[in-house]
Motif scaffolding. Structure first.
Motif, PDB file in Angstrom:
ATOM      1  N   GLU A 140      -6.463  -7.752  -3.287  1.00 33.13           N
ATOM      2  CA  GLU A 140      -7.164  -8.819  -3.989  1.00 33.13           C
ATOM      3  C   GLU A 140      -7.935  -9.620  -2.951  1.00 33.13           C
ATOM      4  O   GLU A 140      -7.348 -10.109  -1.978  1.00 33.13           O
ATOM      5  CB  GLU A 140      -6.146  -9.716  -4.716  1.00 33.13           C
ATOM      6  CG  GLU A 140      -6.757 -10.794  -5.567  1.00 33.13           C
ATOM      7  CD  GLU A 140      -7.421 -10.257  -6.821  1.00 33.13           C
ATOM      8  OE1 GLU A 140      -8.456 -10.819  -7.202  1.00 33.13           O
ATOM      9  OE2 GLU A 140      -6.908  -9.277  -7.398  1.00 33.13           O
ATOM     10  N   SER A 141      -9.222  -9.740  -3.117  1.00 34.06           N
ATOM     11  CA  SER A 141     -10.104 -10.460  -2.183  1.00 34.06           C
ATOM     12  C   SER A 141      -9.969  -9.932  -0.756  1.00 34.06           C
ATOM     13  O   SER A 141      -9.929 -10.693   0.208  1.00 34.06           O
ATOM     14  CB  SER A 141      -9.802 -11.968  -2.200  1.00 34.06           C
ATOM     15  OG  SER A 141      -9.984 -12.483  -3.499  1.00 34.06           O
ATOM     16  N   GLY A 142      -9.835  -8.630  -0.616  1.00 38.02           N
ATOM     17  CA  GLY A 142      -9.788  -8.007   0.697  1.00 38.02           C
ATOM     18  C   GLY A 142      -8.441  -8.074   1.401  1.00 38.02           C
ATOM     19  O   GLY A 142      -8.311  -7.631   2.529  1.00 38.02           O
ATOM     20  N   ARG A 143      -7.429  -8.650   0.750  1.00 39.91           N
ATOM     21  CA  ARG A 143      -6.100  -8.748   1.365  1.00 39.91           C
ATOM     22  C   ARG A 143      -5.074  -8.032   0.502  1.00 39.91           C
ATOM     23  O   ARG A 143      -5.186  -7.992  -0.720  1.00 39.91           O
ATOM     24  CB  ARG A 143      -5.697 -10.212   1.539  1.00 39.91           C
ATOM     25  CG  ARG A 143      -6.568 -10.935   2.535  1.00 39.91           C
ATOM     26  CD  ARG A 143      -6.059 -12.289   2.922  1.00 39.91           C
ATOM     27  NE  ARG A 143      -5.173 -12.902   1.947  1.00 39.91           N
ATOM     28  CZ  ARG A 143      -5.112 -14.192   1.696  1.00 39.91           C
ATOM     29  NH1 ARG A 143      -5.888 -15.013   2.346  1.00 39.91           N
ATOM     30  NH2 ARG A 143      -4.268 -14.669   0.809  1.00 39.91           N
ATOM     31  N   SER A 144      -4.065  -7.504   1.152  1.00 38.10           N
ATOM     32  CA  SER A 144      -2.993  -6.811   0.451  1.00 38.10           C
ATOM     33  C   SER A 144      -2.250  -7.795  -0.446  1.00 38.10           C
ATOM     34  O   SER A 144      -1.760  -8.823   0.002  1.00 38.10           O
ATOM     35  CB  SER A 144      -2.032  -6.195   1.471  1.00 38.10           C
ATOM     36  OG  SER A 144      -0.911  -5.660   0.819  1.00 38.10           O
ATOM     37  N   ASP A 145      -2.192  -7.466  -1.734  1.00 39.96           N
ATOM     38  CA  ASP A 145      -1.575  -8.364  -2.709  1.00 39.96           C
ATOM     39  C   ASP A 145      -0.202  -7.873  -3.147  1.00 39.96           C
ATOM     40  O   ASP A 145       0.734  -8.649  -3.275  1.00 39.96           O
ATOM     41  CB  ASP A 145      -2.507  -8.484  -3.924  1.00 39.96           C
ATOM     42  CG  ASP A 145      -1.993  -9.430  -4.985  1.00 39.96           C
ATOM     43  OD1 ASP A 145      -1.413 -10.456  -4.616  1.00 39.96           O
ATOM     44  OD2 ASP A 145      -2.165  -9.129  -6.175  1.00 39.96           O
ATOM     45  N   GLU A 146      -0.095  -6.553  -3.394  1.00 42.11           N
ATOM     46  CA  GLU A 146       1.151  -6.019  -3.933  1.00 42.11           C
ATOM     47  C   GLU A 146       1.269  -4.541  -3.582  1.00 42.11           C
ATOM     48  O   GLU A 146       0.291  -3.802  -3.611  1.00 42.11           O
ATOM     49  CB  GLU A 146       1.145  -6.188  -5.455  1.00 42.11           C
ATOM     50  CG  GLU A 146       2.394  -5.740  -6.144  1.00 42.11           C
ATOM     51  CD  GLU A 146       2.313  -5.964  -7.654  1.00 42.11           C
ATOM     52  OE1 GLU A 146       3.379  -5.833  -8.272  1.00 42.11           O
ATOM     53  OE2 GLU A 146       1.236  -6.237  -8.195  1.00 42.11           O
ATOM     54  N   ASP A 147       2.487  -4.119  -3.237  1.00 47.19           N
ATOM     55  CA  ASP A 147       2.780  -2.708  -2.978  1.00 47.19           C
ATOM     56  C   ASP A 147       3.665  -2.174  -4.095  1.00 47.19           C
ATOM     57  O   ASP A 147       4.579  -2.867  -4.545  1.00 47.19           O
ATOM     58  CB  ASP A 147       3.521  -2.527  -1.646  1.00 47.19           C
ATOM     59  CG  ASP A 147       2.634  -2.785  -0.451  1.00 47.19           C
ATOM     60  OD1 ASP A 147       1.412  -2.635  -0.574  1.00 47.19           O
ATOM     61  OD2 ASP A 147       3.178  -3.134   0.613  1.00 47.19           O
ATOM     62  N   LYS A 148       3.374  -0.961  -4.524  1.00 48.06           N
ATOM     63  CA  LYS A 148       4.211  -0.299  -5.517  1.00 48.06           C
ATOM     64  C   LYS A 148       4.670   1.029  -4.939  1.00 48.06           C
ATOM     65  O   LYS A 148       3.880   1.758  -4.339  1.00 48.06           O
ATOM     66  CB  LYS A 148       3.456  -0.088  -6.817  1.00 48.06           C
ATOM     67  CG  LYS A 148       3.086  -1.403  -7.480  1.00 48.06           C
ATOM     68  CD  LYS A 148       2.470  -1.205  -8.820  1.00 48.06           C
ATOM     69  CE  LYS A 148       2.163  -2.560  -9.418  1.00 48.06           C
ATOM     70  NZ  LYS A 148       1.659  -2.468 -10.759  1.00 48.06           N
ATOM     71  N   LEU A 149       5.947   1.316  -5.074  1.00 41.68           N
ATOM     72  CA  LEU A 149       6.525   2.538  -4.525  1.00 41.68           C
ATOM     73  C   LEU A 149       7.017   3.436  -5.654  1.00 41.68           C
ATOM     74  O   LEU A 149       7.619   2.964  -6.622  1.00 41.68           O
ATOM     75  CB  LEU A 149       7.695   2.206  -3.602  1.00 41.68           C
ATOM     76  CG  LEU A 149       7.356   1.346  -2.390  1.00 41.68           C
ATOM     77  CD1 LEU A 149       8.635   0.901  -1.690  1.00 41.68           C
ATOM     78  CD2 LEU A 149       6.481   2.128  -1.440  1.00 41.68           C
ATOM     79  N   TYR A 150       6.748   4.733  -5.503  1.00 44.68           N
ATOM     80  CA  TYR A 150       7.173   5.725  -6.488  1.00 44.68           C
ATOM     81  C   TYR A 150       7.741   6.933  -5.762  1.00 44.68           C
ATOM     82  O   TYR A 150       7.340   7.239  -4.640  1.00 44.68           O
ATOM     83  CB  TYR A 150       5.989   6.203  -7.339  1.00 44.68           C
ATOM     84  CG  TYR A 150       5.223   5.095  -7.998  1.00 44.68           C
ATOM     85  CD1 TYR A 150       5.634   4.577  -9.211  1.00 44.68           C
ATOM     86  CD2 TYR A 150       4.078   4.567  -7.415  1.00 44.68           C
ATOM     87  CE1 TYR A 150       4.927   3.558  -9.830  1.00 44.68           C
ATOM     88  CE2 TYR A 150       3.367   3.557  -8.019  1.00 44.68           C
ATOM     89  CZ  TYR A 150       3.790   3.056  -9.234  1.00 44.68           C
ATOM     90  OH  TYR A 150       3.094   2.045  -9.834  1.00 44.68           O
ATOM     91  N   GLU A 151       8.654   7.626  -6.405  1.00 39.82           N
ATOM     92  CA  GLU A 151       9.135   8.910  -5.912  1.00 39.82           C
ATOM     93  C   GLU A 151       8.804   9.927  -7.002  1.00 39.82           C
ATOM     94  O   GLU A 151       9.246   9.798  -8.140  1.00 39.82           O
ATOM     95  CB  GLU A 151      10.636   8.889  -5.635  1.00 39.82           C
ATOM     96  CG  GLU A 151      11.118  10.181  -5.012  1.00 39.82           C
ATOM     97  CD  GLU A 151      12.564  10.103  -4.571  1.00 39.82           C
ATOM     98  OE1 GLU A 151      12.809   9.573  -3.472  1.00 39.82           O
ATOM     99  OE2 GLU A 151      13.417  10.550  -5.352  1.00 39.82           O
ATOM    100  N   THR A 153      -1.065   0.378  -2.703  1.00 38.15           N
ATOM    101  CA  THR A 153      -1.269  -1.012  -2.311  1.00 38.15           C
ATOM    102  C   THR A 153      -2.443  -1.584  -3.089  1.00 38.15           C
ATOM    103  O   THR A 153      -3.533  -1.026  -3.082  1.00 38.15           O
ATOM    104  CB  THR A 153      -1.548  -1.125  -0.800  1.00 38.15           C
ATOM    105  OG1 THR A 153      -0.463  -0.510  -0.088  1.00 38.15           O
ATOM    106  CG2 THR A 153      -1.677  -2.568  -0.359  1.00 38.15           C
ATOM    107  N   HIS A 154      -2.212  -2.695  -3.765  1.00 36.96           N
ATOM    108  CA  HIS A 154      -3.247  -3.387  -4.517  1.00 36.96           C
ATOM    109  C   HIS A 154      -3.846  -4.465  -3.614  1.00 36.96           C
ATOM    110  O   HIS A 154      -3.113  -5.231  -2.975  1.00 36.96           O
ATOM    111  CB  HIS A 154      -2.639  -4.025  -5.779  1.00 36.96           C
ATOM    112  CG  HIS A 154      -3.631  -4.804  -6.570  1.00 36.96           C
ATOM    113  ND1 HIS A 154      -3.754  -6.161  -6.494  1.00 36.96           N
ATOM    114  CD2 HIS A 154      -4.567  -4.380  -7.461  1.00 36.96           C
ATOM    115  CE1 HIS A 154      -4.712  -6.564  -7.297  1.00 36.96           C
ATOM    116  NE2 HIS A 154      -5.219  -5.508  -7.900  1.00 36.96           N
TER     117      HIS A 154
END
Length: 95
Positions: A61-72, A58-59
Motif C-alpha cells: 500500500e503506497s509503496g510499502r509492505s502492508d500485509e503478508d499472507k502465507l499459504y501451503e 505481500t500486499h
C-alpha cells in the motif's frame, strides 16, 4: 488507360488476393487447439506426481509492505489440490 496498365493492374490485384488467402490459410493452420494447449501447460505445471510448496503473498500500500499472507499448497496428481491458510488473520476467518 493502356492495355498494359490494365493487365498490370489485374495481375497485381490477383497477386494481392492470392497473398491474402495464403496468409489466412497459414494463420489458421498455425492456430493451436485450445484443449491441446491447456493439456500441454498442465503437463509443465504438474512435473511431479505430488508436491508441497509454501507461498508468501505481500500486499503493498503506497509503496510499502502492508500485509503478508502465507499459504501451503499441496498438489497430488492433476486432480487434487489442498491449500492451507497459515496467516493468523486468515486462519481465524476460515473457522
Amino acid at each position: 488507360m493502356s492495355k498494359i496498365n490494365c493487365i498490370l493492374r489485374t495481375f497485381l490485384l490477383l497477386f494481392a488476393v492470392g497473398l491474402l488467402l495464403a496468409c489466412a490459410l497459414v494463420c489458421r493452420a498455425a492456430t493451436p487447439d485450445a484443449e491441446a494447449l491447456l493439456k500441454q501447460s498442465d503437463a509443465y505445471r504438474n512435473g511431479w506426481p505430488s508436491y508441497v510448496l509454501k507461498v508468501k503473498i505481500t500486499h503493498y500500500e503506497s509503496g510499502r509492505s502492508d500485509e503478508d499472507k502465507l499459504y501451503e499448497v499441496s498438489q497430488k496428481g492433476t486432480e487434487k489440490t489442498y491449500v492451507e491458510f497459515l496467516s493468523p488473520r486468515e486462519k481465524a476467518s476460515t473457522c
